[in-house]
Design an enzyme around this catalytic site. Structure first.
Site, short mmCIF file in Angstrom:
data_model
loop_
_atom_site.label_atom_id
_atom_site.label_comp_id
_atom_site.label_asym_id
_atom_site.label_seq_id
_atom_site.Cartn_x
_atom_site.Cartn_y
_atom_site.Cartn_z
CE LYS A 75 -2.46 0.26 3.61
NZ LYS A 75 -1.44 1.02 4.35
CB THR A 77 5.24 0.12 -2.48
OG1 THR A 77 5.96 -0.40 -1.36
CG2 THR A 77 6.13 0.12 -3.70
NE ARG A 98 -0.29 5.23 8.59
CZ ARG A 98 -0.48 3.95 8.87
NH1 ARG A 98 -0.81 3.60 10.11
NH2 ARG A 98 -0.37 3.03 7.96
CE LYS A 109 3.91 -2.11 7.71
NZ LYS A 109 2.94 -1.06 8.08
CB ALA A 277 -4.78 1.35 10.63
CG PHE A 305 -3.25 -2.63 9.10
CD1 PHE A 305 -2.16 -3.39 8.74
CD2 PHE A 305 -3.25 -2.04 10.37
CE1 PHE A 305 -1.08 -3.58 9.61
CE2 PHE A 305 -2.19 -2.23 11.24
CZ PHE A 305 -1.10 -3.00 10.86
CG PHE A 385 4.53 -9.61 -6.31
CD1 PHE A 385 5.50 -9.94 -5.36
CD2 PHE A 385 3.57 -8.67 -5.96
CE1 PHE A 385 5.50 -9.37 -4.10
CE2 PHE A 385 3.56 -8.09 -4.70
CZ PHE A 385 4.53 -8.43 -3.77
CD1 TRP A 413 9.14 -3.02 -4.75
CD2 TRP A 413 9.81 -4.28 -6.47
NE1 TRP A 413 10.19 -3.80 -4.30
CE2 TRP A 413 10.62 -4.58 -5.34
CE3 TRP A 413 10.06 -4.95 -7.67
CZ2 TRP A 413 11.64 -5.52 -5.39
CZ3 TRP A 413 11.08 -5.90 -7.71
CH2 TRP A 413 11.85 -6.17 -6.58
#
Length: 560
Positions: A75, A77, A98, A109, A277, A305, A385, A413
């Site tokens: 998210k 990214t 954030r 994480k 969140a 999230f 991906f 990415w």
């Protein structure tokens, strides 16, 4: 041909950063309006923020996601990639994120500055101490803790019932050993022994207040409004009763200023505040978002999230309280995560499985339906991906089209802004169409328990809420005390619509157990704690901290 991309920290370290003054100049912020923290990060002074408030707002775009899985969604990214993509197609865009917490950074994480060629930098600074905001919040919070104990020690003039001190301490670290502690042991000189505990800093009401405050005056008022304890007659004791609000504001005066950094493509990014969140409201600061809206035509922000947590709180708490109207929403999904929602094990995600993908798409479908309930135009971003197959991509696109929306493959990415141009164009189209229909999920006048039930039924699809009578009575008491108009902030697992993290997909036929409620009078919401969610997380069996170190050159290794 698949492009070889190094680790996030290697990509970030190889980036050619511009001076923060040059980045600020792109959105009309002069050098004199910056409080610099080295060559590549700065805070924006209040004087400038006040000057731009008369300008019209740009479009606000929310990036949210399906329910998170170990397969990864991306998210943050995607938020970075979309911001860069909008700038690439000639639009003036700023992203608002954030700040990462040290707890998950050293836990499971890892960092939270994006990934690949869609990152905000300087990456190491962002993921570690940054500009010291979290330290200031921790210090201000714990100053109040010390003042409460000190007041009791010196005679307890406010007649605080020591059994009903609700204010806990905080630390920006995952440390399960501190969830429940006993303080003031060692004799009379150390005070009165009491049961206490720690939350993680990002769960602090001070963090929520910093992210919702409009200005310094509003910050101090909200701090003063915090309820820290109760007397024997059950009347509340406020932070201002202890005369703590002034000193706490002093500790937070610089932390309240938004932080300006840049993306790998040298586009401006505000990174400010960091409430979780799953146990808080999960959005970056109102000051950063509102400032960005005055400086750019498009502001891309994220909410933590899945959409059942971050997006719902963004709409019902942040937008409601700050008077913001989002123009569009992006729901991030990956083929991998949807296959995991369809029952595929993580080690088997590299194998094509269209049937499992189609089964797992119900999770995406529910999030799509939920976001539409707020009247916001929505598009799906497929975070690509390398092992995604054409058949899987097409199946996902067909499913989204059948839901009345569009899914766009994004390769940010791997390719940076070049990989999000199509998504950026679609977002511009959605914003141009307008979203005058935006509305929160429930009205302010609804009862507190009814608000919780509305979220449980409309967003989670629970059949009802299970709560002890004492919880219902507590909510009624808060309504009678004048807090009934507040929104609710649900604290529950991020991994499922239910309170069971193992129930993926889009489960139905369950009830939502409401374990506890807390009044965050300063932040301006009531917290409903559901299931086994913890406000002080623990570290995993193999924490990320075990692989973070300095190499022989003195460079950081292991951050991701």
């Amino acid at each position: 041909m698949v492009k070889v991309v190094g680790s996030d920290i290697d990509v970030a370290r190889a980036a050619k950063l511009q001076s923060i003054e040059k980045v600020a100049e792109k959105v009309g912020i002069s050098e004199s309006q910056l409080l610099r923290f080295g060559p590549h990060k700065a805070k924006v002074r209040f004087e400038f923020i006040d000057e731009v408030q008369s300008r019209p707002d740009g479009h606000l775009v929310l990036v949210t996601a399906i329910s998170p899985t170990p397969a990864g969604e991306g998210k943050t990214t995607t938020t970075v990639g979309l911001g860069d993509g909008l700038n690439r197609i000639g639009e003036k865009a700023i992203i608002c994120l954030r700040e990462p917490s040290l707890g998950p950074c050293f836990g499971m994480k890892g960092g939270a500055a994006g990934g690949g060629y869609a990152q905000v930098v300087p990456m190491e600074d962002l993921n570690l101490h940054f500009t010291g905001d979290f330290h200031a919040i921790t210090s201000a919070h714990n100053l109040l803790s010390a003042l409460i104990d000190n007041h009791i020690y010196w005679g307890n003039e406010l007649d605080i019932d020591t059994r009903r001190v609700t204010w806990r301490r905080v630390l920006d670290m995952n440390d399960r050993a501190l969830r429940e502690v006993v303080t003031s042991l060692g004799g009379a000189a150390n005070g009165f022994p009491a049961l206490a505990g720690f939350d993680i800093t990002v769960a602090s009401e001070v963090m929520a207040i910093l992210c919702l405050a409009k200005d310094r005056k509003d910050l101090e008022k909200r701090l003063g409004d915090m309820i820290v304890a109760y007397r024997r007659d059950r009347s509340p004791v406020y932070c201002r009763d202890l005369k703590a609000d002034g000193a706490m504001t002093v500790l937070l005066k610089d932390a309240l200023m938004p932080n300006l950094v840049q993306t790998l493509e040298n586009n401006p990014a505000f990174v400010h505040g960091g409430p979780f969140a799953n146990i808080a409201h999960g959005c970056n600061s109102v000051m950063a978002t509102r400032t960005a809206l005055k400086l750019a035509d498009y502001v891309v922000t994220e909410a933590g999230f899945g959409a059942d947590l971050g997006a719902e709180k963004f709409f019902d708490i942040k937008c409601r309280k700050a008077g913001l109207t989002p123009s569009a929403a992006v729901i991030v999904a990956t083929v991998r995560a949807l296959k995991m929602n369809g029952g595929v094990k993580k080690e088997d995600l590299g194998t094509e499985n269209v049937a499992a993908l189609e089964k797992g798409c119900v999770n995406l479908g529910r999030h799509l339906e939920n976001v539409r309930k707020f009247g916001v135009p929505t598009v799906v971003a497929i975070n690509h991906f390398s092992k995604d197959t054409p058949a899987e991509i097409e199946a996902l696109k067909r499913y989204v089209a059948a839901q009345g929306s569009e899914a766009i493959v994004c390769k940010h990415w791997q390719d940076g802004s070049e990989g999000t141009q199509e998504l950026a164009q679609k977002v511009v189209e959605l914003c141009a169409a307008g979203s005058a229909a935006f509305k929160p999920l429930y009205p302010e006048g609804l009862g507190l328990f009814e608000k919780i039930e509305t979220i449980a039924r409309e967003i989670y699809r629970a059949e009802g809420v299970v709560a002890d009578q004492k919880i219902r009575d507590q909510l009624k008491q808060w309504e009678q005390a004048g807090y009934g108009h507040l929104p609710v902030c649900m604290a529950k697992t991020q991994y499922s619509f239910t309170t069971d993290p193992n129930k993926r997909g889009a489960p139905t036929g369950f009830s939502l157990p409401l374990r506890e409620v807390r009044l965050s009078a300063g932040a301006g919401f009531v917290v409903g704690i559901c299931g086994e969610i913890m406000t002080m997380p623990g570290l995993p069996r193999v924490p990320a901290a075990e692989t973070i170190r300095l190499n022989e050159k003195g460079d950081i290794e292991g951050l991701f």
